[in-house]
Each structure stands twice: as C-alpha cells, then as structure tokens.
Design an enzyme around this catalytic site. Sequence first.
Site, mmCIF file in Angstrom:
data_model
loop_
_atom_site.group_PDB
_atom_site.id
_atom_site.type_symbol
_atom_site.label_atom_id
_atom_site.label_comp_id
_atom_site.label_asym_id
_atom_site.label_seq_id
_atom_site.Cartn_x
_atom_site.Cartn_y
_atom_site.Cartn_z
ATOM 1 N N LYS A 192 0.841 -1.203 0.000
ATOM 2 C CA LYS A 192 0.000 0.000 0.000
ATOM 3 C C LYS A 192 0.876 1.254 0.000
ATOM 4 O O LYS A 192 0.689 2.156 -0.806
ATOM 5 C CB LYS A 192 -0.899 0.004 1.241
ATOM 6 C CG LYS A 192 -1.595 1.325 1.477
ATOM 7 C CD LYS A 192 -2.433 1.324 2.748
ATOM 8 C CE LYS A 192 -1.684 1.663 4.004
ATOM 9 N NZ LYS A 192 -1.435 3.097 4.241
ATOM 10 N N ASN A 193 1.821 1.300 0.934
ATOM 11 C CA ASN A 193 2.591 2.541 1.087
ATOM 12 C C ASN A 193 3.488 2.816 -0.113
ATOM 13 O O ASN A 193 3.766 3.972 -0.422
ATOM 14 C CB ASN A 193 3.418 2.503 2.379
ATOM 15 C CG ASN A 193 2.537 2.680 3.607
ATOM 16 O OD1 ASN A 193 1.358 3.010 3.495
ATOM 17 N ND2 ASN A 193 3.102 2.453 4.784
ATOM 18 N N ARG A 196 1.526 14.366 13.351
ATOM 19 C CA ARG A 196 1.869 14.130 11.943
ATOM 20 C C ARG A 196 1.884 15.395 11.086
ATOM 21 O O ARG A 196 1.079 15.546 10.157
ATOM 22 C CB ARG A 196 0.935 13.080 11.338
ATOM 23 C CG ARG A 196 0.931 11.798 12.133
ATOM 24 C CD ARG A 196 0.236 10.686 11.425
ATOM 25 N NE ARG A 196 1.078 10.056 10.418
ATOM 26 C CZ ARG A 196 0.698 9.007 9.704
ATOM 27 N NH1 ARG A 196 -0.474 8.498 9.871
ATOM 28 N NH2 ARG A 196 1.510 8.490 8.807
ATOM 29 N N CYS A 201 -4.548 8.980 9.566
ATOM 30 C CA CYS A 201 -4.708 8.201 10.797
ATOM 31 C C CYS A 201 -4.537 9.076 12.033
ATOM 32 O O CYS A 201 -3.712 9.979 12.053
ATOM 33 C CB CYS A 201 -3.629 7.119 10.865
ATOM 34 S SG CYS A 201 -4.087 5.578 10.103
ATOM 35 N N ARG A 206 -8.712 0.217 4.499
ATOM 36 C CA ARG A 206 -7.744 1.139 3.894
ATOM 37 C C ARG A 206 -6.447 0.407 3.563
ATOM 38 O O ARG A 206 -5.728 0.818 2.652
ATOM 39 C CB ARG A 206 -7.425 2.281 4.866
ATOM 40 C CG ARG A 206 -8.556 3.242 5.089
ATOM 41 C CD ARG A 206 -8.106 4.395 5.948
ATOM 42 N NE ARG A 206 -6.793 4.847 5.508
ATOM 43 C CZ ARG A 206 -5.892 5.446 6.285
ATOM 44 N NH1 ARG A 206 -6.157 5.688 7.529
ATOM 45 N NH2 ARG A 206 -4.729 5.815 5.795
ATOM 46 N N ASP A 263 4.614 0.336 12.067
ATOM 47 C CA ASP A 263 3.375 -0.225 11.531
ATOM 48 C C ASP A 263 3.140 -1.689 11.946
ATOM 49 O O ASP A 263 2.108 -2.265 11.611
ATOM 50 C CB ASP A 263 3.361 -0.120 9.998
ATOM 51 C CG ASP A 263 3.105 1.308 9.527
ATOM 52 O OD1 ASP A 263 2.764 2.166 10.365
ATOM 53 O OD2 ASP A 263 3.257 1.561 8.312
HETATM 54 C C1 UD1 Z 1 4.797 6.551 6.382
HETATM 55 C C2 UD1 Z 1 3.827 5.425 6.211
HETATM 56 C C3 UD1 Z 1 3.249 4.998 7.561
HETATM 57 C C4 UD1 Z 1 4.362 4.699 8.549
HETATM 58 C C5 UD1 Z 1 5.365 5.839 8.608
HETATM 59 C C6 UD1 Z 1 6.579 5.542 9.466
HETATM 60 C C7 UD1 Z 1 2.912 5.883 4.019
HETATM 61 C C8 UD1 Z 1 1.730 6.250 3.208
HETATM 62 N N1 UD1 Z 1 2.751 5.855 5.334
HETATM 63 O O1 UD1 Z 1 4.065 7.652 6.914
HETATM 64 O O2 UD1 Z 1 2.440 3.847 7.364
HETATM 65 O O3 UD1 Z 1 3.822 4.504 9.834
HETATM 66 O O4 UD1 Z 1 5.835 6.168 7.286
HETATM 67 O O5 UD1 Z 1 7.210 4.401 9.008
HETATM 68 O O6 UD1 Z 1 3.952 5.565 3.485
HETATM 69 N N2 UD1 Z 1 7.193 14.180 10.646
HETATM 70 C C9 UD1 Z 1 7.364 15.518 10.922
HETATM 71 N N3 UD1 Z 1 7.240 16.396 9.882
HETATM 72 C C10 UD1 Z 1 6.970 15.994 8.605
HETATM 73 C C11 UD1 Z 1 6.813 14.631 8.337
HETATM 74 C C12 UD1 Z 1 6.930 13.733 9.390
HETATM 75 O O7 UD1 Z 1 7.599 15.919 12.056
HETATM 76 O O8 UD1 Z 1 6.872 16.845 7.709
HETATM 77 C C13 UD1 Z 1 7.329 13.199 11.749
HETATM 78 C C14 UD1 Z 1 6.055 12.395 11.966
HETATM 79 O O9 UD1 Z 1 5.144 13.072 12.804
HETATM 80 C C15 UD1 Z 1 6.616 11.130 12.607
HETATM 81 C C16 UD1 Z 1 7.974 10.960 11.907
HETATM 82 O O10 UD1 Z 1 8.280 12.228 11.360
HETATM 83 O O11 UD1 Z 1 6.830 11.344 13.982
HETATM 84 C C17 UD1 Z 1 7.988 9.929 10.800
HETATM 85 O O12 UD1 Z 1 6.902 10.170 9.920
HETATM 86 P P1 UD1 Z 1 6.978 9.824 8.363
HETATM 87 O O13 UD1 Z 1 8.109 8.871 8.152
HETATM 88 O O14 UD1 Z 1 6.951 11.070 7.587
HETATM 89 O O15 UD1 Z 1 5.613 9.062 8.160
HETATM 90 P P2 UD1 Z 1 4.671 9.111 6.879
HETATM 91 O O16 UD1 Z 1 5.481 9.276 5.654
HETATM 92 O O17 UD1 Z 1 3.548 10.032 7.130
#
Ligand code: UD1
Length: 423
Positions: free
Chosen positions: A22-23, A123, A118, A401, A309
């Site tokens: 999915k991701n 986030r 979620c 989802r 995850d």
């Molecule tokens: C992706 C995955 C999700 C998984 C996560 C961590 C997808 C669609 N989703 O989510 O299933 O749980 O990676 O492996 O691929 N953060 C910030 N600022 C930002 C972006 C992130 O502070 O602009 C923080 C987030 O709050 C979190 C950490 O960075 O604490 C990691 O998040 P991130 O790796 O970005 O997760 P996603 O890409 O949203």
Amino acid sequence: MDSILVTGNGPLNGQIPIAGAKNACLTLMPATLLSEEPLTLTNAPRLSDIRTMTALLQSLGAEVTSLQGGKVLAMSSHDLNNHKADYEIVRKMRASILVLGPMLARDGHAVVSLPGGCAIGARPVDLHLKALEALGAELELKEGYVHAKAPGGLKGGTFEFPIVSVGATENALMAATLAKGTTVLKNAAREPEIVDLAQCLRRMGAQIDGEGTSTITIQGVDRLGGATHPVVTDRIELGTYMLAPAFCGGRVELLGGKRSLVEAFCQKLEQAGIAIEETEAGLAVSRAAGTRVQAVDVTTEPFPGFPTDLQAQMMALLCTAEGTSVLEEKIFENRFMHAPELIRMGANIDVHGGHATVHGVDRLKGAPVMATDLRASVSLILAGLAAEGETVVSRVYHLDRGYERVEEKLSACGAKIERVAST
Ligand code: UD1
C-alpha cells in the site's frame, strides 16, 4: 458500518499470498504526475486508500484505469487541468500530500490542502515543505492550503532531514528528478518503499543514486518518460500475517515474503520463540503445539529498525507471552490506542508516555472492541483469533484502507472470521 466477527479457535495452517505494498503504491501513483507519458503499475493492492489516491489524481486531470480487478493501474497525465488538491479528498488520507512535489516540479505551481489521515499523533508536513523550499519552492499557507510556486522551475539543492521521514523523502525525491542540477538528500529514509520509488523513477528516466542509504543524490533531467513497474511486496501485510501462526499455533507460508523486508521483525519473533524458515515461495512461520510465546522488548525505529506499523500487532501477541515485555514507540507519540481495547480483552498493559509495559496473561477473552486506526484494527483481529470466545471489531473501515480480503486470507488457513454488514 461493517464489523468483523472473530471466534477464537485452534492452529492455523496454509498459505497466504502477500499483496503489493500500500505505502509503495501510494507514492508510485503520484509519480505519474511527473510525466506526460503513461505509467503502469503491476502488483497493485486492492484497497480503499488506492481508490482515494485514484480519485485525487483524477481530480487533477490524470487518467487512472484499474485493470485485472485492480491489480494493474494504468495511469497517464498528459494534461493536468487542475493544480489544486482539494480538502475533501486530501483529508481522507495523509499520503495525498505526495502530489505536491510532482505537480510543482512539472508545472511550477500547485495548491494542496493540508492532510488528515490516521489519528496517531500530530503528523505535521513541515519537513515536506522545508525540503521543497531547499529546491527553490516558494510556499505560502493560506486557509488550510499550501500554495506552492517555483517560477522558472525547481533548482537542485542540498537538504538534510532533521528527523527521518518516509513521506518527506518521497516528496523531495520525486520533485528533485525534474529540478535543474544536482540534489543531495541527507538523513533520507531508507525504507524499501523509497527504494521501490527510486527504481520506478529510474525506469522513467530519472538519474538517482544512493536509495536505500541515508544519502540520495539526484541529477535533474528535463523530462521523464513512461514506464511499467511492479509494486514491491507489502512488508507490513507480510509481518501481520506472519503473526497469525504465532498467535494461534500451526504453520503458515507467506507467499512472496522476503526476510530482508522484515529482518528486525523476524529477529524479535525468533527471540519470542517463533520459527521462521525461508522457502522457495516465500517465508513459513510456525509455533509448535504446547509452546508459549516468550516476552521480548521492542523499540520502533525507521527502517531497518522494527517498523512502527507492526507495533500494535506485536503488542497484541505479547499480551499472552510468558513474562513482561516493554514496547517503546519512537516514531508516533500517540500510537498506543489499541492498548485500551486489548485491556478490554483481558490484557494487562500499562502505558506511560512512549512506553507500554505488557505483563503476559494466559489467555485473552473475546469482547466487543473498536478499531482506532489501520494497524490497531488488525491487531484486534489477530488477538481475537487466539482469544476465548467471540470478538467483534467495529469501525473496520480503517482495516479496508490497508488490508485486502482479510477474511478470505485468514479463513483459508482455518480461522473463523466473518464480516458482518451493518444493518
Ligand atoms: C509513512 C507510512 C506509515 C508509517 C510511517 C513511518 C505511508 C503512506 N505511510 O508515513 O504507514 O507509519 O511512514 O514508518 O507511506 N514528521 C514531521 N514532519 C513531517 C513529516 C513527518 O515531524 O513533515 C514526523 C512524523 O510526525 C513522525 C515521523 O516524522 O513522527 C515519521 O513520519 P513519516 O516517516 O513522515 O511518516 P509518513 O510518511 O507520514
């Protein structure tokens, strides 16, 4: 709203095919916005998140055709007639922010709503925005939307992520493929989904080095072409179903599974007393009759560490382990919402900040429980499979989802699980 009824029963035996990730698919789909030529994804998973991304891309003017029952996605974005990703679609799924980098890189402007997604912590998307600014984007936040411009196009730059972010690395990587000059992304995410994206972009003509390490170098090109790309195996679905025989006993073979996708997770399972074997078709997981899962401590980390995850599912397993386990969540601050639901089933868990201490009990008991997010929902199903009596998991739209045909896949191995349609 549908719910899932699970009745605890004996060992599971059989095979479960693992779908495309999915991701990975959610980041490969927006890559179509980078090119006027068609991009076709094979091995796509059939999930509601994929349908949401389809609707988002279509709203921007891309064509997305689902073939072979959804396993193949044929996409083309010859003309983008709209550069605004609307709140009504974006709020359904956080990954929608991934259209920002590609649209901006291709046409020099984009407006994207700030996402929802979620309920597992704040986030934010600040890192996505900072990385694009390092490539020369001019950004403004107005009324819940990011207004982005790059007059004259994006320019290569160096950006070091202060913390590892999968999504921000993906957005920056896609944008950099069409930026003028060289981009260096430091402290980049190393997840298999990033490697898969880089491979797909390279098939489209991008020049990328270093994916899978923490420094990715991108040499911008003038244009990207079309490609056909198979979506990498879903390591989270793989890990989730590897847990089914760990919960219930028996032996289940995960078709298409690869240990390298889930190495840190495999090591914890083995410490807990679960046997994992590499087979010709994938991975086989078993727990011998009469043996009990042993307590282990788990800390979630970016890849190659233990994936956040899989934390909820692992916690559910450890609820009936022999001994006390401590789980530390280092990625998302609010990701223990499954704990109160597991406690309803008889688990003994204390949550303090980012730590959960799980004191193993002999057996969980079925109960009505509520899915609070995608991975939490499947952890409750797994717990229900090994619990005494019936468990009803409500709010399963979260499950849909991210997991295709859960009931079918588990019941093929002997689980008693059915979907109950809402009346
Ligand atoms: C992706 C995955 C999700 C998984 C996560 C961590 C997808 C669609 N989703 O989510 O299933 O749980 O990676 O492996 O691929 N953060 C910030 N600022 C930002 C972006 C992130 O502070 O602009 C923080 C987030 O709050 C979190 C950490 O960075 O604490 C990691 O998040 P991130 O790796 O970005 O997760 P996603 O890409 O949203």
